[in-house]
Design an enzyme around this catalytic site. Sequence first.
Site, PDB file in Angstrom:
ATOM      1  N   CYS A 114     -84.625 -92.154 -45.344  1.00 21.35           N
ATOM      2  CA  CYS A 114     -84.503 -91.028 -46.443  1.00 21.35           C
ATOM      3  C   CYS A 114     -82.934 -90.652 -46.692  1.00 21.35           C
ATOM      4  O   CYS A 114     -82.657 -89.860 -47.528  1.00 21.35           O
ATOM      5  CB  CYS A 114     -84.920 -89.803 -45.343  1.00 21.35           C
ATOM      6  SG  CYS A 114     -86.574 -89.797 -45.027  1.00 21.35           S
ATOM      7  N   HIS A 276     -82.461 -83.177 -48.748  1.00 17.13           N
ATOM      8  CA  HIS A 276     -83.697 -84.125 -48.662  1.00 17.13           C
ATOM      9  C   HIS A 276     -84.708 -83.239 -48.052  1.00 17.13           C
ATOM     10  O   HIS A 276     -84.569 -82.579 -47.170  1.00 17.13           O
ATOM     11  CB  HIS A 276     -83.275 -85.372 -47.759  1.00 17.13           C
ATOM     12  CG  HIS A 276     -84.423 -86.023 -47.318  1.00 17.13           C
ATOM     13  ND1 HIS A 276     -85.454 -86.502 -48.255  1.00 17.13           N
ATOM     14  CD2 HIS A 276     -84.896 -86.265 -45.739  1.00 17.13           C
ATOM     15  CE1 HIS A 276     -86.408 -87.089 -47.207  1.00 17.13           C
ATOM     16  NE2 HIS A 276     -85.939 -87.002 -45.950  1.00 17.13           N
ATOM     17  N   ASN A 306     -92.849 -85.156 -48.214  1.00 23.06           N
ATOM     18  CA  ASN A 306     -91.595 -85.900 -47.846  1.00 23.06           C
ATOM     19  C   ASN A 306     -91.489 -87.626 -48.470  1.00 23.06           C
ATOM     20  O   ASN A 306     -92.636 -88.343 -48.041  1.00 23.06           O
ATOM     21  CB  ASN A 306     -91.209 -86.287 -46.170  1.00 23.06           C
ATOM     22  CG  ASN A 306     -89.928 -86.862 -45.963  1.00 23.06           C
ATOM     23  OD1 ASN A 306     -89.463 -87.596 -46.842  1.00 23.06           O
ATOM     24  ND2 ASN A 306     -89.576 -86.836 -44.790  1.00 23.06           N
TER      25      ASN A 306
HETATM   26  N1  COA Z   1    -102.223 -81.455 -36.886  1.00 18.74           N
HETATM   27  C1  COA Z   1    -102.407 -80.681 -35.973  1.00 18.74           C
HETATM   28  N2  COA Z   1    -101.838 -81.089 -34.814  1.00 18.74           N
HETATM   29  C2  COA Z   1    -101.020 -81.637 -34.706  1.00 18.74           C
HETATM   30  C3  COA Z   1    -100.371 -82.604 -35.888  1.00 18.74           C
HETATM   31  C4  COA Z   1    -101.186 -82.345 -37.117  1.00 18.74           C
HETATM   32  N3  COA Z   1    -100.865 -82.803 -38.060  1.00 18.74           N
HETATM   33  N4  COA Z   1     -99.240 -83.349 -35.585  1.00 18.74           N
HETATM   34  C5  COA Z   1     -99.140 -83.126 -34.124  1.00 18.74           C
HETATM   35  N5  COA Z   1    -100.123 -82.024 -33.717  1.00 18.74           N
HETATM   36  C6  COA Z   1    -100.139 -81.894 -32.289  1.00 18.74           C
HETATM   37  C7  COA Z   1     -99.730 -82.819 -31.262  1.00 18.74           C
HETATM   38  O1  COA Z   1    -100.701 -83.609 -30.732  1.00 18.74           O
HETATM   39  C8  COA Z   1     -99.337 -81.555 -30.117  1.00 18.74           C
HETATM   40  O2  COA Z   1    -100.418 -81.139 -29.580  1.00 18.74           O
HETATM   41  P1  COA Z   1    -100.589 -80.985 -27.876  1.00 18.74           P
HETATM   42  O3  COA Z   1     -99.556 -79.785 -27.605  1.00 18.74           O
HETATM   43  O4  COA Z   1    -101.978 -80.941 -27.667  1.00 18.74           O
HETATM   44  O5  COA Z   1    -100.050 -82.103 -27.292  1.00 18.74           O
HETATM   45  C9  COA Z   1     -98.829 -80.238 -31.079  1.00 18.74           C
HETATM   46  O6  COA Z   1     -99.346 -80.538 -32.319  1.00 18.74           O
HETATM   47  C10 COA Z   1     -97.431 -80.134 -30.855  1.00 18.74           C
HETATM   48  O7  COA Z   1     -96.870 -81.396 -31.326  1.00 18.74           O
HETATM   49  P2  COA Z   1     -95.318 -81.551 -31.593  1.00 18.74           P
HETATM   50  O8  COA Z   1     -95.059 -82.874 -32.190  1.00 18.74           O
HETATM   51  O9  COA Z   1     -94.554 -81.031 -30.384  1.00 18.74           O
HETATM   52  O10 COA Z   1     -95.121 -80.344 -32.940  1.00 18.74           O
HETATM   53  P3  COA Z   1     -93.919 -79.955 -33.625  1.00 18.74           P
HETATM   54  O11 COA Z   1     -93.721 -78.687 -33.614  1.00 18.74           O
HETATM   55  O12 COA Z   1     -92.640 -80.602 -32.978  1.00 18.74           O
HETATM   56  O13 COA Z   1     -94.240 -80.409 -35.050  1.00 18.74           O
HETATM   57  C11 COA Z   1     -93.555 -82.084 -36.470  1.00 18.74           C
HETATM   58  C12 COA Z   1     -94.294 -81.655 -35.319  1.00 18.74           C
HETATM   59  C13 COA Z   1     -93.420 -83.305 -36.876  1.00 18.74           C
HETATM   60  C14 COA Z   1     -93.821 -81.321 -37.682  1.00 18.74           C
HETATM   61  C15 COA Z   1     -91.900 -81.719 -36.170  1.00 18.74           C
HETATM   62  O14 COA Z   1     -91.607 -82.139 -34.985  1.00 18.74           O
HETATM   63  C16 COA Z   1     -91.151 -82.181 -37.267  1.00 18.74           C
HETATM   64  O15 COA Z   1     -91.060 -81.680 -38.419  1.00 18.74           O
HETATM   65  N6  COA Z   1     -89.945 -83.145 -37.100  1.00 18.74           N
HETATM   66  C17 COA Z   1     -89.197 -83.358 -37.967  1.00 18.74           C
HETATM   67  C18 COA Z   1     -89.675 -84.453 -38.787  1.00 18.74           C
HETATM   68  C19 COA Z   1     -89.225 -85.348 -39.964  1.00 18.74           C
HETATM   69  O16 COA Z   1     -88.481 -84.353 -40.642  1.00 18.74           O
HETATM   70  N7  COA Z   1     -89.240 -86.506 -40.029  1.00 18.74           N
HETATM   71  C20 COA Z   1     -88.857 -86.769 -41.326  1.00 18.74           C
HETATM   72  C21 COA Z   1     -87.230 -86.965 -41.116  1.00 18.74           C
HETATM   73  S1  COA Z   1     -86.593 -87.676 -42.377  1.00 18.74           S
END
Ligand code: COA
Length: 349
Positions: A114, A276, A306
């Site tokens: 990224c 980004h 993204n």
């Molecule tokens: N749809 C539905 N549920 C989902 C899911 C989806 N697409 N992805 C994950 N979940 C669920 C998980 O399984 C988890 O379930 P559980 O509580 O039963 O275990 C729950 O949602 C919470 O998961 P978690 O990973 O803690 O969610 P979060 O609030 O951290 O959100 C992201 C997930 C990925 C959106 C967030 O962490 C994020 O944006 N991180 C940065 C990612 C990023 O920017 N990456 C690129 C960098 S360049």
Amino acid sequence: MLSSKIGGIGFYVPEKVVTNHDLAKVMDTSDEWIQERTGIVERRYAERHKETTSTMGAAAAKIAIERAGITAKDVDFIIFATLSPDYYFPGSGVLLQRQMGMNGIGALDIRNQCSGFVYGLSIADQFVKSGMYKNVLLVGAEFHSCGLDFSTRGRNVTVIFGDGAGAVVIQPTEEEGKGILSTHLHADGDGAEKLAYMNPGSHAGVHVGTEKYGYPEQEFGGMFFTPKMFEDEDFFPNMEGQAVFKFAVQKFPEVIMEALESNGYKPSDLDLFVPHQANLRISQFVQARMGIPDDKVWNNIQKYGNTTAASIPIALCEAWEAGKVKEGDLVCLAAFGSGFTWGSALIRW
Ligand code: COA
């Protein structure tokens, strides 16, 4: 002193629109979950068997080259940033070169995910400032949709990413105080496995966590893939979302301030901030932390997801086309991603 500037910019996104509702048909997710956590509404997917990372890059490059007032024959160096190349090797830069008939010039692929566009911009800036090249083509392109896990297991990663390409032509300028003012690059390998696509690779049990793939003992030779990887379908990207989120919201403001302070500016001096497009919540957090008003930030993750190395040039190009980047404007680009790597660039347009 010679500086470098963005002389032309273009972007390409595939026609196929994939909404959150479309993804909810193949995995356990929902439009509500995706929008609430990431801001994404839809993304584009490239057309299989017809498009590749380099063909999308070439489509964006053609526009950038035309807007720079040159032809493909005038380009004297190619930098191609991608994490989803056409081949494991050679890089996509030479494939773009072949398609565009620019044979003979150097083509460098970079793997900074990224942050790839900001890293590439820094490299191009050095080449142009030193007088070595006059027209450096910098491309960021991604074909994520062919390497994602569309089962529920991969939902945390898959819903975030989209396909597309952006390109710029970096040229010299002698206008005082104009062009790329500075670039700032960083990395922290301690976070390498927190957002990674590790297979195929030479890790073969050396890095913590990779022993699980079960490498057969043999005196010579090796295998990038092992049967266990196939059994476990362990050839998709993995991401520790919360760790990535935390690191991003810390490093983004730091690297933006680094760019501003090293040029004697403060956030209120900015005319446009193009982050980004990792997650709308990350952009909003950073914007609020830095006190940048809405009309000075360009976000388009809602439409494209993204697109990794392509996200900044796509967003910058859209902002430019919308008249949001004018002559003399102070523009900050900042990126964060796998590695971890992060970086920023400050530009006087
Ligand atoms: N749809 C539905 N549920 C989902 C899911 C989806 N697409 N992805 C994950 N979940 C669920 C998980 O399984 C988890 O379930 P559980 O509580 O039963 O275990 C729950 O949602 C919470 O998961 P978690 O990973 O803690 O969610 P979060 O609030 O951290 O959100 C992201 C997930 C990925 C959106 C967030 O962490 C994020 O944006 N991180 C940065 C990612 C990023 O920017 N990456 C690129 C960098 S360049």
